[in-house]
Design a protein around this motif. Structure first.
Motif, PDB file in Angstrom:
ATOM      1  N   PHE A  50       0.845  -1.196   0.000  1.00 30.96           N
ATOM      2  CA  PHE A  50       0.000   0.000   0.000  1.00 30.96           C
ATOM      3  C   PHE A  50       0.879   1.244   0.000  1.00 30.96           C
ATOM      4  CE2 PHE A  50       1.039  -0.600   4.393  1.00 30.96           C
ATOM      5  CZ  PHE A  50       1.165   0.672   4.916  1.00 30.96           C
ATOM      6  N   VAL A  51       0.289   2.364  -0.450  1.00 34.79           N
ATOM      7  CA  VAL A  51       0.867   3.701  -0.303  1.00 34.79           C
ATOM      8  C   VAL A  51      -0.233   4.575   0.288  1.00 34.79           C
ATOM      9  CG1 VAL A  51       2.555   3.499  -2.162  1.00 34.79           C
ATOM     10  CG2 VAL A  51       0.256   4.258  -2.711  1.00 34.79           C
ATOM     11  N   THR A  52       0.156   5.492   1.147  1.00 34.29           N
ATOM     12  CA  THR A  52      -0.841   6.312   1.825  1.00 34.29           C
ATOM     13  C   THR A  52      -0.286   7.686   2.109  1.00 34.29           C
ATOM     14  OG1 THR A  52      -2.356   6.415   3.713  1.00 34.29           O
ATOM     15  CG2 THR A  52      -0.148   5.518   4.127  1.00 34.29           C
ATOM     16  N   ASP A  53      -1.148   8.668   2.126  1.00 36.79           N
ATOM     17  CA  ASP A  53      -0.831  10.034   2.548  1.00 36.79           C
ATOM     18  C   ASP A  53      -2.121  10.676   3.010  1.00 36.79           C
ATOM     19  OD1 ASP A  53      -2.208  10.735   0.207  1.00 36.79           O
ATOM     20  OD2 ASP A  53      -0.363  11.000  -0.946  1.00 36.79           O
ATOM     21  N   GLU A  54      -2.066  11.989   3.198  1.00 34.96           N
ATOM     22  CA  GLU A  54      -3.245  12.658   3.736  1.00 34.96           C
ATOM     23  C   GLU A  54      -4.411  12.693   2.750  1.00 34.96           C
ATOM     24  OE1 GLU A  54      -0.439  15.593   1.879  1.00 34.96           O
ATOM     25  OE2 GLU A  54      -0.311  13.987   3.382  1.00 34.96           O
ATOM     26  N   THR A  55      -4.178  12.376   1.467  1.00 37.68           N
ATOM     27  CA  THR A  55      -5.271  12.408   0.475  1.00 37.68           C
ATOM     28  C   THR A  55      -5.966  11.068   0.333  1.00 37.68           C
ATOM     29  OG1 THR A  55      -3.787  11.867  -1.348  1.00 37.68           O
ATOM     30  CG2 THR A  55      -4.058  14.195  -0.830  1.00 37.68           C
ATOM     31  N   GLY A  56      -5.387   9.983   0.871  1.00 36.15           N
ATOM     32  CA  GLY A  56      -6.033   8.686   0.753  1.00 36.15           C
ATOM     33  C   GLY A  56      -5.024   7.559   0.752  1.00 36.15           C
ATOM     34  N   THR A  57      -5.549   6.349   0.561  1.00 34.29           N
ATOM     35  CA  THR A  57      -4.730   5.143   0.602  1.00 34.29           C
ATOM     36  C   THR A  57      -5.016   4.297  -0.628  1.00 34.29           C
ATOM     37  OG1 THR A  57      -4.776   5.154   3.016  1.00 34.29           O
ATOM     38  CG2 THR A  57      -4.122   3.094   1.933  1.00 34.29           C
ATOM     39  N   THR A  58      -3.955   3.705  -1.193  1.00 33.30           N
ATOM     40  CA  THR A  58      -4.096   2.802  -2.342  1.00 33.30           C
ATOM     41  C   THR A  58      -3.456   1.471  -2.009  1.00 33.30           C
ATOM     42  OG1 THR A  58      -4.030   4.657  -3.905  1.00 33.30           O
ATOM     43  CG2 THR A  58      -3.566   2.450  -4.778  1.00 33.30           C
ATOM     44  N   PHE A  59      -4.265   0.373  -2.037  1.00 26.08           N
ATOM     45  CA  PHE A  59      -3.759  -0.984  -1.860  1.00 26.08           C
ATOM     46  C   PHE A  59      -3.630  -1.638  -3.227  1.00 26.08           C
ATOM     47  CE2 PHE A  59      -4.836  -0.420   2.549  1.00 26.08           C
ATOM     48  CZ  PHE A  59      -3.970  -1.287   3.217  1.00 26.08           C
ATOM     49  N   THR A  60      -2.518  -2.349  -3.431  1.00 22.78           N
ATOM     50  CA  THR A  60      -2.270  -3.044  -4.685  1.00 22.78           C
ATOM     51  C   THR A  60      -2.029  -4.515  -4.398  1.00 22.78           C
ATOM     52  OG1 THR A  60      -1.283  -1.071  -5.695  1.00 22.78           O
ATOM     53  CG2 THR A  60      -0.814  -3.185  -6.738  1.00 22.78           C
ATOM     54  N   VAL A  61      -2.798  -5.363  -5.085  1.00 27.24           N
ATOM     55  CA  VAL A  61      -2.641  -6.811  -4.968  1.00 27.24           C
ATOM     56  C   VAL A  61      -2.102  -7.321  -6.298  1.00 27.24           C
ATOM     57  CG1 VAL A  61      -3.812  -9.018  -4.628  1.00 27.24           C
ATOM     58  CG2 VAL A  61      -4.504  -7.006  -3.289  1.00 27.24           C
ATOM     59  N   GLU A  62      -0.975  -8.034  -6.280  1.00 25.54           N
ATOM     60  CA  GLU A  62      -0.385  -8.604  -7.485  1.00 25.54           C
ATOM     61  C   GLU A  62      -0.471 -10.123  -7.413  1.00 25.54           C
ATOM     62  OE1 GLU A  62       3.590  -7.282  -8.068  1.00 25.54           O
ATOM     63  OE2 GLU A  62       2.991  -5.429  -9.075  1.00 25.54           O
ATOM     64  N   LEU A  63      -0.993 -10.734  -8.492  1.00 23.30           N
ATOM     65  CA  LEU A  63      -1.089 -12.184  -8.602  1.00 23.30           C
ATOM     66  C   LEU A  63      -0.375 -12.630  -9.865  1.00 23.30           C
ATOM     67  CD1 LEU A  63      -4.869 -12.662  -7.695  1.00 23.30           C
ATOM     68  CD2 LEU A  63      -2.898 -12.869  -6.179  1.00 23.30           C
ATOM     69  N   PRO A  64       0.358 -13.737  -9.834  1.00 22.42           N
ATOM     70  CA  PRO A  64       1.067 -14.188 -11.043  1.00 22.42           C
ATOM     71  C   PRO A  64       0.080 -14.684 -12.103  1.00 22.42           C
ATOM     72  CG  PRO A  64       1.301 -15.793  -9.276  1.00 22.42           C
ATOM     73  CD  PRO A  64       0.629 -14.606  -8.679  1.00 22.42           C
ATOM     74  N   LEU A  65       0.377 -14.366 -13.365  1.00 23.28           N
ATOM     75  CA  LEU A  65      -0.466 -14.836 -14.462  1.00 23.28           C
ATOM     76  C   LEU A  65      -0.229 -16.307 -14.751  1.00 23.28           C
ATOM     77  CD1 LEU A  65      -0.287 -11.808 -16.942  1.00 23.28           C
ATOM     78  CD2 LEU A  65      -2.307 -12.660 -15.760  1.00 23.28           C
ATOM     79  N   SER A  66       0.971 -16.805 -14.371  1.00 18.75           N
ATOM     80  CA  SER A  66       1.280 -18.214 -14.561  1.00 18.75           C
ATOM     81  C   SER A  66       1.504 -18.838 -13.195  1.00 18.75           C
ATOM     82  CB  SER A  66       2.534 -18.394 -15.419  1.00 18.75           C
ATOM     83  OG  SER A  66       2.334 -17.807 -16.702  1.00 18.75           O
ATOM     84  N   PRO A  67       0.948 -20.002 -12.956  1.00 16.21           N
ATOM     85  CA  PRO A  67       1.145 -20.627 -11.638  1.00 16.21           C
ATOM     86  C   PRO A  67       2.601 -20.997 -11.448  1.00 16.21           C
ATOM     87  CG  PRO A  67       0.106 -22.148 -13.173  1.00 16.21           C
ATOM     88  CD  PRO A  67       0.135 -20.811 -13.858  1.00 16.21           C
ATOM     89  N   PRO A  68       3.170 -20.813 -10.258  1.00 15.77           N
ATOM     90  CA  PRO A  68       4.575 -21.154 -10.005  1.00 15.77           C
ATOM     91  C   PRO A  68       4.813 -22.647 -10.117  1.00 15.77           C
ATOM     92  CG  PRO A  68       3.451 -20.672  -7.942  1.00 15.77           C
ATOM     93  CD  PRO A  68       2.473 -20.337  -9.037  1.00 15.77           C
ATOM     94  N   ALA A  69       6.061 -23.000 -10.460  1.00  7.75           N
ATOM     95  CA  ALA A  69       6.408 -24.413 -10.578  1.00  7.75           C
ATOM     96  C   ALA A  69       6.315 -25.066  -9.220  1.00  7.75           C
ATOM     97  CB  ALA A  69       7.810 -24.556 -11.150  1.00  7.75           C
TER      98      ALA A  69
END
Length: 585
Positions: free
Chosen positions: A566-585
């Motif tokens: 996440f990143v946050t400041d006095e204007t708000g908060t942004t959460f980012t979720v990253e998932l792999p497009l290919s399943p791990p070996a």
């Protein structure tokens, strides 16, 4: 590689460049000195060759006079008048630059001269006092004398520069007579010097015993005193060095080389430094040393330098090529070193982050294990009695009259029992989560389903939902229920952060082989003192919260081999979720 190393390497390169440049300059200076010495020696050899040819020319004419003397004696024995046959040789002698042949008959005061065709010439001005002195040597018949250069003021050869060669003779009756050759001095000098070149534009010049030009590549100089004509041509030049050189070395009969400054060279105007080589050309060696000419060859200094110009250019090209190779090699090594250093630093940072993450995960796992053990005991010790208390409170409340004060207390006991039961269920889900069932699904559909659940709560709080879903996303491996739980938790937190309404932005996209889910709000941001602990269990700022929501989200995302930040400041908060497009070996 540090800046200190780069600075040291750069300093070494600069010192190497200066050293190579210094050696190159020293080599150029040495080469120029050697070539200049060789060039002056070459000029001196040419000057000696010209001087030798001039001396040999007059020696040959002396031989001719000796041959004529034999004819004189033979003819004198036969008819007593040998002088009558001498004019027949005028044409032969003319080929050796003899302008006229003179015959002094015995008893005559002046010689009679004939031109190349044997035609008699007026005697006016042809035999000056010096000529008479040569022929009037008493008691020395057969002695050949060579006079100095003279120029008749009148007569057939007026203005020409001549040399008289005389040979007194006598017949069997000892009557005086003699032969005279008038040699064209300018023609002799031009014969051997005029077409001689030193280098590309260097030229020869010949001076008589009075310093008058007998030959020069500029015809206007011939017959003029060498220093006077130069001063007349360019009075602005300092001729002091050339004056010293002419008087003290060239006219003194020296042999050597030197330099002087001129005001022109073959049409080029301006100060020109010239190298000059000079030597004497004696006309009567062994008898009158002062009767000599001077031969010199002069060439401009820049032409001599031009002789090694190509060599110097090649030398500097080689030096420049060497410097370029060194520089390119140095730059390549520096680039590779810096690149390797950057890559190494990046890998070290990545490894450090991974180790730190692993350490955090290990700490979290230990916490989870402790919490799991505590939760199991709590569930065993508390859950059943808690359910009994809640159930008994509900039964008792139903038998009380409506409005009874004890009914209100029983309602509180019932609600608190349910709350504690919910907490126990959340702790159980956190410590003992179900394994995700990961399949390739449409991630956008999962986001839409989550928004559909949250939309009433968002509208109730006056929150506007802005959705930007990438339609080109391929199917993403994920457990839809688990990811929906993550999205609902993040959207619920975002909605609760915007108490006075706001804007919730939900986006999906792909980058670097990963899909990104972004949830951004316009709330007041996360307090600074809480930012480092948002994913810790039981960390919450809400009065009714358990503090397990974000910890559960992180656990689910990690089970999908993804990442949440996440990143946050006095204007708000942004959460980012990253998932792999290919399943791990």
């Amino acid at each position: 590689m540090t800046r200190k190393h780069i600075l040291i390497a750069s300093l070494v390169f600069v010192l190497l460049t200066v050293a190579v440049g210094g050696m190159g300059y020293r080599a150029k200076t040495d080469a120029l000195a050697v070539v200049t010495a060789q060039f002056n020696q070459q000029q001196l050899l040419l000057a000696e060759k010209i001087a030798g040819d001039i001396t040999d020319h007059f020696a040959f004419l002396r031989t001719c006079l000796e041959g004529l003397s034999l004819m004189w004696r033979e003819q004198a024995a036969e008819n007593g008048r040998p002088w009558l046959h001498v004019p027949a040789f005028s044409g032969i002698l003319a080929q050796w630059n003899v302008a006229a042949v003179g015959v002094l008959a015995p008893g005559e005061p002046q010689p009679l001269f004939f031109d190349a065709s044997g035609t008699p010439l007026p005697n006016t001005g042809l035999c000056p006092a010096a000529c008479g002195d040569i022929l009037a040597v008493a008691g020395e018949p057969g002695r050949i004398g060579v006079g100095r250069v003279f120029s008749p003021q009148s007569g057939a050869f007026a203005g020409r520069r001549l040399v008289a060669m005389g040979m007194p003779l006598a017949d069997e009756r000892s009557r005086a007579g003699g032969l005279v050759l008038l040699v064209d001095a300018v023609a002799v000098a031009a014969r051997y010097a005029h077409d001689v070149r030193s280098g590309q534009t260097g030229y020869a010049w010949v001076l008589d015993d009075r310093g008058v030009f007998l030959d020069h590549h500029e015809s206007a100089f011939i017959g003029r005193e060498s220093l006077a004509v130069r001063r007349e041509r360019d009075p602005g030049i300092d001729w002091s060095r050339l004056t010293w050189l002419i008087h003290n070395r060239v006219m003194a009969g020296e042999r050597g080389s030197d330099w002087y400054v001129s005001g022109w060279h073959r049409g080029r105007i301006g100060e020109v430094m010239k190298y000059v080589a000079f030597c004497p050309a004696p006309l009567d060696p062994g008898r009158e040393p002062g009767n000599r000419w001077a031969v010199a060859l002069a060439a401009p200094q820049d032409e001599v330098q031009g002789l090694i110009g190509r060599l110097v250019v090649r030398q500097w090209l080689l030096v420049g090529l060497f410097e370029l190779i060194v520089f390119v090699g140095f730059a390549t090594v520096m680039h590779l070193a810096l690149r390797w250093n950057t890559t190494l630093s990046r890998e070290v940072d990545k490894t450090a982050r991974e180790l730190l993450g692993a350490q955090e995960k290990l700490i979290r796992a230990e916490r989870f294990a402790a919490i799991g053990e505590a939760a199991a005991r709590l569930s065993h010790e508390i859950k059943n009695p808690l359910m009994l208390m809640g159930g008994f409170a509900s039964q008792v409340r139903r038998h009380l009259a409506e409005g009874d004060k004890d009914a209100e207390k029983l309602t509180i006991i019932e609600s608190e029992a349910k709350r504690l039961e919910t907490l126990l269920n959340e702790v159980r889900d956190f410590t003992r989560p179900a394994a995700p069932h990961i399949e390739a699904r449409d991630i956008n559909e999962t986001v839409r389903a989550s928004l559909a659940v949250m939309r009433p709560a968002l509208e109730a709080r006056g929150v506007e939902a802005a959705v930007d879903l990438d339609a080109a996303l391929p199917p993403v491996p994920h457990d839809a229920d688990h990811i929906k739980q993550v999205l609902l938790n993040l959207m619920k937190n975002a909605a609760e952060a915007m108490e006075q309404g706001g804007r919730l932005a939900v986006r999906t996209g792909a980058r670097d082989g990963k899909v990104r889910l972004t949830i951004a709000d316009t709330g007041g941001g996360i307090p600074e003192n809480m930012r480092s602990r948002v994913f810790d269990p039981f960390c919450t700022t809400k009065e009714s919260g358990t503090g397990l929501g974000l910890a559960v989200c992180q656990r689910i995302v990690e089970d999908h081999h993804g990442d949440i930040r996440f990143v946050t400041d006095e204007t708000g908060t942004t959460f980012t979720v990253e998932l792999p497009l290919s399943p791990p070996a």
